[in-house]
Write a protein that holds these residues in place. Sequence first.
Motif, PDB file in Angstrom:
ATOM      1  N   GLY A 100       0.816  -1.212   0.000  1.00  0.00           N
ATOM      2  CA  GLY A 100       0.000   0.000   0.000  1.00  0.00           C
ATOM      3  C   GLY A 100       0.848   1.259   0.000  1.00  0.00           C
ATOM      4  N   LEU A 101       1.912   1.268   0.809  1.00  0.00           N
ATOM      5  CA  LEU A 101       2.810   2.411   0.845  1.00  0.00           C
ATOM      6  C   LEU A 101       3.509   2.603  -0.498  1.00  0.00           C
ATOM      7  CD1 LEU A 101       4.427   2.013   4.387  1.00  0.00           C
ATOM      8  CD2 LEU A 101       2.970   3.898   3.620  1.00  0.00           C
ATOM      9  N   GLY A 102       3.864   1.493  -1.143  1.00  0.00           N
ATOM     10  CA  GLY A 102       4.483   1.578  -2.464  1.00  0.00           C
ATOM     11  C   GLY A 102       3.545   2.204  -3.483  1.00  0.00           C
ATOM     12  N   ALA A 103       2.279   1.783  -3.445  1.00  0.00           N
ATOM     13  CA  ALA A 103       1.289   2.346  -4.374  1.00  0.00           C
ATOM     14  C   ALA A 103       1.091   3.834  -4.123  1.00  0.00           C
ATOM     15  CB  ALA A 103      -0.032   1.600  -4.231  1.00  0.00           C
ATOM     16  N   VAL A 104       0.965   4.212  -2.857  1.00  0.00           N
ATOM     17  CA  VAL A 104       0.749   5.617  -2.505  1.00  0.00           C
ATOM     18  C   VAL A 104       1.962   6.458  -2.897  1.00  0.00           C
ATOM     19  CG1 VAL A 104       0.500   7.202  -0.556  1.00  0.00           C
ATOM     20  CG2 VAL A 104      -0.918   5.156  -0.685  1.00  0.00           C
ATOM     21  N   ALA A 105       3.168   5.918  -2.694  1.00  0.00           N
ATOM     22  CA  ALA A 105       4.384   6.642  -3.090  1.00  0.00           C
ATOM     23  C   ALA A 105       4.390   6.912  -4.589  1.00  0.00           C
ATOM     24  CB  ALA A 105       5.621   5.840  -2.681  1.00  0.00           C
ATOM     25  N   LEU A 106       3.997   5.921  -5.375  1.00  0.00           N
ATOM     26  CA  LEU A 106       3.962   6.105  -6.831  1.00  0.00           C
ATOM     27  C   LEU A 106       2.864   7.088  -7.232  1.00  0.00           C
ATOM     28  CD1 LEU A 106       4.562   2.431  -8.033  1.00  0.00           C
ATOM     29  CD2 LEU A 106       6.155   4.350  -8.142  1.00  0.00           C
ATOM     30  N   TRP A 107       1.679   6.969  -6.615  1.00  0.00           N
ATOM     31  CA  TRP A 107       0.587   7.898  -6.927  1.00  0.00           C
ATOM     32  C   TRP A 107       0.957   9.329  -6.553  1.00  0.00           C
ATOM     33  CZ3 TRP A 107      -3.400   3.946  -4.809  1.00  0.00           C
ATOM     34  CH2 TRP A 107      -3.877   3.158  -5.878  1.00  0.00           C
ATOM     35  N   SER A 108       1.823   9.499  -5.580  1.00  0.00           N
ATOM     36  CA  SER A 108       2.228  10.842  -5.175  1.00  0.00           C
ATOM     37  C   SER A 108       3.044  11.543  -6.259  1.00  0.00           C
ATOM     38  CB  SER A 108       3.054  10.785  -3.885  1.00  0.00           C
ATOM     39  OG  SER A 108       2.293  10.240  -2.823  1.00  0.00           O
ATOM     40  N   THR A 109       3.634  10.764  -7.158  1.00  0.00           N
ATOM     41  CA  THR A 109       4.480  11.340  -8.210  1.00  0.00           C
ATOM     42  C   THR A 109       3.734  11.621  -9.504  1.00  0.00           C
ATOM     43  OG1 THR A 109       5.148   9.195  -9.155  1.00  0.00           O
ATOM     44  CG2 THR A 109       6.424  10.015  -7.277  1.00  0.00           C
ATOM     45  N   VAL A 110       2.524  11.091  -9.654  1.00  0.00           N
ATOM     46  CA  VAL A 110       1.913  11.124 -10.985  1.00  0.00           C
ATOM     47  C   VAL A 110       1.411  12.508 -11.380  1.00  0.00           C
ATOM     48  CG1 VAL A 110       1.344   8.675 -11.030  1.00  0.00           C
ATOM     49  CG2 VAL A 110      -0.315  10.288 -10.093  1.00  0.00           C
ATOM     50  N   ALA A 111       0.977  13.331 -10.419  1.00  0.00           N
ATOM     51  CA  ALA A 111       0.550  14.687 -10.780  1.00  0.00           C
ATOM     52  C   ALA A 111       1.714  15.440 -11.408  1.00  0.00           C
ATOM     53  CB  ALA A 111       0.036  15.424  -9.542  1.00  0.00           C
ATOM     54  N   LEU A 160      -3.959   4.935   4.113  1.00  0.00           N
ATOM     55  CA  LEU A 160      -2.660   5.347   3.578  1.00  0.00           C
ATOM     56  C   LEU A 160      -2.804   6.356   2.449  1.00  0.00           C
ATOM     57  CD1 LEU A 160      -0.835   1.871   3.396  1.00  0.00           C
ATOM     58  CD2 LEU A 160      -0.554   3.656   5.130  1.00  0.00           C
ATOM     59  N   ILE A 161      -3.958   6.353   1.778  1.00  0.00           N
ATOM     60  CA  ILE A 161      -4.157   7.241   0.639  1.00  0.00           C
ATOM     61  C   ILE A 161      -4.065   8.707   1.055  1.00  0.00           C
ATOM     62  CG2 ILE A 161      -6.673   7.507   0.747  1.00  0.00           C
ATOM     63  CD1 ILE A 161      -4.557   6.769  -2.390  1.00  0.00           C
ATOM     64  N   PHE A 162      -4.280   8.992   2.338  1.00  0.00           N
ATOM     65  CA  PHE A 162      -4.219  10.373   2.813  1.00  0.00           C
ATOM     66  C   PHE A 162      -2.791  10.913   2.837  1.00  0.00           C
ATOM     67  CE2 PHE A 162      -8.195   8.767   4.621  1.00  0.00           C
ATOM     68  CZ  PHE A 162      -9.076   9.776   4.243  1.00  0.00           C
ATOM     69  N   LEU A 163      -1.797  10.033   2.688  1.00  0.00           N
ATOM     70  CA  LEU A 163      -0.409  10.483   2.648  1.00  0.00           C
ATOM     71  C   LEU A 163      -0.037  11.084   1.302  1.00  0.00           C
ATOM     72  CD1 LEU A 163       1.293   7.384   4.356  1.00  0.00           C
ATOM     73  CD2 LEU A 163       0.765   9.590   5.418  1.00  0.00           C
TER      74      LEU A 163
END
Length: 292
Positions: A11-22, A246-249
Amino acid sequence: MSQDRYAILCGLGAVALWSTVATAFKVALAWMSPVELMWLAALVSWALMGALVIKQGNISIALRTGWKTAAWAGLMNPVAYYLVLFAAYDRLPGQEAMALNYTWALAMAFLAVPLLGQRLTRMDIAAGLVAYAGVWVIATRGSVFNVSFADPLGVVLALASTLLWALYWLLNARDRRPLLVGQWQNFSVGLPVLTVLLLLGPGLQWHGWPAFGAGVYVGLFEMGVAFILWQLAVHKVSRTAKVSNLIFLSPPVSLLLLFLVVGEPILPSTLIGLVLILLGLGLQQAQKNEQS
């Protein structure tokens, strides 16, 4: 390693990647049109999903069944959703498009009423009022009593993307296809449509290696690896709430990256609006945790 710890790491890995997409969206769209970015990213994601389906030994299943569902699902995701989302990012600052897109979970709760016959609770309504107050702050860039939008079409596109995403998952609730098979089939349907749109529109052009790399990154990570990691997290964890929070991170990290990489100054209206949106999502999430 315990199963829950493994799920949380995924989950943390997914959130870390989603944090970069914008940031990746804004970098790629500085060179490419939304259709060009969508086509390249979809091609990369389709190839990745196909390779994983083959590795799992599910290619025969993927070729035989599930195409009736894919026929409409592929037009919604990736085609309609990502084209609308990328068009929003093309018109708005990345921070605004990202923040507005986070209201999809609330859109899903409201759409579930007419589509699934579910009822809204008082907490759902309160969460919606708080979160969409944040949308109003962002859309008006802080001039909440002055109904004058800097880019009304961009705001409409960003909110439309949340409706498309929520609608896709609600209609997909009864989809019995294996997850990767379903994704690969959807992209198999969507890619030819995107190819036609590309050829009728801007055409296939070379914009340099930075643009190409950004497009590949979007397809590989936003549509591919992050999706796989999140699905692993949700299916491996003992309680979904342990990973869903975790999505809130992601939003704060996204804002920081947009500032550092793209050079977007963080608007006070974005911060206030994002806090309200996350507060609304938090109220909704707290209700789910109590019910579970």
